[in-house]
Design a protein around this motif. Structure first.
Motif, PDB file in Angstrom:
ATOM      1  N   ALA A  97      -4.083  15.533  -2.485  1.00 57.10           N
ATOM      2  CA  ALA A  97      -4.856  15.107  -3.657  1.00 57.10           C
ATOM      3  C   ALA A  97      -4.894  13.592  -3.858  1.00 57.10           C
ATOM      4  O   ALA A  97      -5.910  13.063  -4.318  1.00 57.10           O
ATOM      5  CB  ALA A  97      -4.315  15.787  -4.915  1.00 57.10           C
ATOM      6  N   PRO A  98      -3.832  12.819  -3.537  1.00 56.00           N
ATOM      7  CA  PRO A  98      -3.926  11.371  -3.728  1.00 56.00           C
ATOM      8  C   PRO A  98      -4.919  10.733  -2.764  1.00 56.00           C
ATOM      9  O   PRO A  98      -5.086  11.205  -1.631  1.00 56.00           O
ATOM     10  CB  PRO A  98      -2.505  10.880  -3.424  1.00 56.00           C
ATOM     11  N   PRO A  99      -5.570   9.645  -3.169  1.00 61.13           N
ATOM     12  CA  PRO A  99      -6.396   8.900  -2.217  1.00 61.13           C
ATOM     13  C   PRO A  99      -5.510   8.256  -1.160  1.00 61.13           C
ATOM     14  O   PRO A  99      -4.298   8.087  -1.371  1.00 61.13           O
ATOM     15  CB  PRO A  99      -7.078   7.846  -3.097  1.00 61.13           C
ATOM     16  N   PRO A 100      -6.050   7.905   0.007  1.00 62.77           N
ATOM     17  CA  PRO A 100      -5.232   7.245   1.028  1.00 62.77           C
ATOM     18  C   PRO A 100      -4.557   5.992   0.470  1.00 62.77           C
ATOM     19  O   PRO A 100      -5.154   5.238  -0.310  1.00 62.77           O
ATOM     20  CB  PRO A 100      -6.243   6.887   2.117  1.00 62.77           C
ATOM     21  N   ALA A 101      -3.311   5.783   0.875  1.00 62.10           N
ATOM     22  CA  ALA A 101      -2.559   4.640   0.343  1.00 62.10           C
ATOM     23  C   ALA A 101      -3.188   3.310   0.729  1.00 62.10           C
ATOM     24  O   ALA A 101      -2.986   2.302   0.037  1.00 62.10           O
ATOM     25  CB  ALA A 101      -1.114   4.703   0.837  1.00 62.10           C
ATOM     26  N   SER A 102      -3.955   3.277   1.814  1.00 55.88           N
ATOM     27  CA  SER A 102      -4.601   2.017   2.204  1.00 55.88           C
ATOM     28  C   SER A 102      -5.582   1.531   1.146  1.00 55.88           C
ATOM     29  O   SER A 102      -5.921   0.335   1.108  1.00 55.88           O
ATOM     30  CB  SER A 102      -5.338   2.181   3.538  1.00 55.88           C
ATOM     31  N   MET A 103      -6.026   2.421   0.252  1.00 56.11           N
ATOM     32  CA  MET A 103      -6.962   2.001  -0.790  1.00 56.11           C
ATOM     33  C   MET A 103      -6.321   1.038  -1.785  1.00 56.11           C
ATOM     34  O   MET A 103      -7.021   0.344  -2.515  1.00 56.11           O
ATOM     35  CB  MET A 103      -7.540   3.218  -1.517  1.00 56.11           C
ATOM     36  N   PRO A 127       0.825  -1.219   0.000  1.00 52.11           N
ATOM     37  CA  PRO A 127       0.000   0.000   0.000  1.00 52.11           C
ATOM     38  C   PRO A 127       0.853   1.261   0.000  1.00 52.11           C
ATOM     39  O   PRO A 127       1.076   1.898   1.030  1.00 52.11           O
ATOM     40  CB  PRO A 127      -0.822  -0.150   1.286  1.00 52.11           C
ATOM     41  N   GLU A 128       1.308   1.631  -1.167  1.00 52.06           N
ATOM     42  CA  GLU A 128       2.186   2.795  -1.309  1.00 52.06           C
ATOM     43  C   GLU A 128       1.981   3.424  -2.683  1.00 52.06           C
ATOM     44  O   GLU A 128       1.814   2.720  -3.687  1.00 52.06           O
ATOM     45  CB  GLU A 128       3.644   2.386  -1.148  1.00 52.06           C
TER      46      GLU A 128
END
Length: 262
Positions: free
Chosen positions: A187-193, A161-162
Motif C-alpha cells: 500500500a505505501p508508495p515507493p520510498a524513492s518518491m 528515502p525511507e
C-alpha cells in the motif's frame, strides 16, 4: 466503495479460472495496484489447490495493466510431501498483467531458531499522524488507515528515502489472514518518491517476499511497514521492505524493483 472482503466474496470460478470485476476504488491510475493483483493470485491458488500448507515465499512479476474483469488461473508446478510450488497468471482486458510463483511449505522441527530483524523504534499508533491525510491522492489508498511512525513523506528531496508507517485495512473483515496482508504490504508508495522533486509516474515491476510465520497475526489490525530505497538511477529504483506486527514480531521480509519516470 467495495471493501477488500467484498472483492474476495465476489470472486467466481468458471472451469479452472477465477474471475473478479475490478472496483474503481482499488486502482492506481488505469490499473489495479500491485498488492491487489498479488493478493488475487494468492487467493486463486488457495482456492484452486486444496489443503495447501502455509505460504512461505512468493515472487510477483507485474507485467502490464490489470484492468476490467480480472482472470486468475493456477497451475501446480510440483507438490511433494511438505512443499508445493504453484504458478498463477492474472490477465485483464489488456492481456497478461501479472505472474506469481508461490511456494508453500509445512512447518518442520528444526534445531535452529534465529532472527535478526528487530523492529525500529517508532511512534505509537496513537501518537502518529495520518500518512495519506484526509483525502488520499490515489484511489486505493482510501481503503486503508495509515499513521506516519517515522521517516519522511513523498516529495522531500532533502530527506532520506525511507518510510515507517502503521497500516491497517479499513475493512474490519480484512484484518486477518495472509491474503489481506499481501494487499496491505504494497500500500505505501515507493520510498524513492521521498526524493522526487515533484510528482511523477511509477510502476512496480517485480516483488519478492518471504513470509516469516505460518500464522500472521497482529493487534487491532495494525502492521508496521518499513520501506528503504537502496538505489535510484537509470529509471529504476530498488527498495528493501519489512512488515512487523504490532508487538514487534517480523512477519514479511520483501523487496521490489520499481520503474520511475522522472
Amino acid at each position: 466503495m467495495a471493501s477488500f472482503s467484498d472483492l474476495l466474496s465476489s470472486m467466481e470460478k468458471s472451469a479452472d479460472t477465477f474471475r473478479v470485476a475490478l472496483d474503481d476504488t482499488w486502482v492506481q491510475g488505469r490499473t489495479a495496484y500491485g498488492g491487489l493483483s498479488a493478493a488475487f493470485c494468492v487467493e486463486a491458488a488457495l482456492r484452486a489447490v486444496p489443503d495447501l500448507p502455509p505460504l512461505r515465499s512468493a515472487q510477483f512479476s507485474l507485467i502490464g495493466p490489470a484492468s476490467g474483469v480480472l482472470s486468475m488461473k493456477a497451475e501446480v508446478l510440483r507438490r511433494g510431501k511438505s512443499t508445493a510450488f504453484i504458478v498463477v497468471d492474472l490477465t485483464g482486458e489488456a492481456g497478461l498483467a501479472a505472474r506469481a510463483i508461490l511456494s508453500f511449505g509445512v512447518a518442520r522441527n528444526c534445531a535452529l531458531t534465529y532472527a535478526d530483524l528487530p523492529m525500529p523504534l517508532v511512534k505509537t499508533i496513537e501518537d502518529s499522524p495520518s500518512f495519506f491525510g484526509d483525502r488520499p491522492v490515489i484511489s486505493f489508498q482510501q481503503q486503508f488507515e495509515s499513521r506516519m511512525a517515522g521517516g519522511a513523506r513523498p516529495f522531500q528531496p532533502d530527506e532520506d528515502p525511507e518510510y515507517r508507517i502503521w497500516f491497517r485495512h479499513r475493512d474490519a473483515k480484512a484484518r486477518e489472514g495472509i491474503v489481506p496482508l499481501i494487499a496491505l504490504a504494497d500500500a505505501p508508495p515507493p520510498a524513492s518518491m521521498v526524493i522526487f522533486p515533484q510528482p511523477a509516474p511509477i510502476s512496480t515491476m517485480t516483488w519478492s517476499m518471504d513470509i516469516l510465520t505460518d500464522n500472521p497475526q497482529t493487534r487491532d489490525g495494525w502492521w508496521l511497514i518499513q520501506s528503504k530505497t537502496e538505489t535510484a538511477w537509470q529509471g529504476y529504483s530498488t527498495q528493501s521492505m519489512m512488515v512487523w506486527n504490532a508487538d514487534g514480531k517480523p512477519v514479511i521480509a520483501h523487496r521490489q524493483n520499481v520503474a520511475i519516470f522522472i
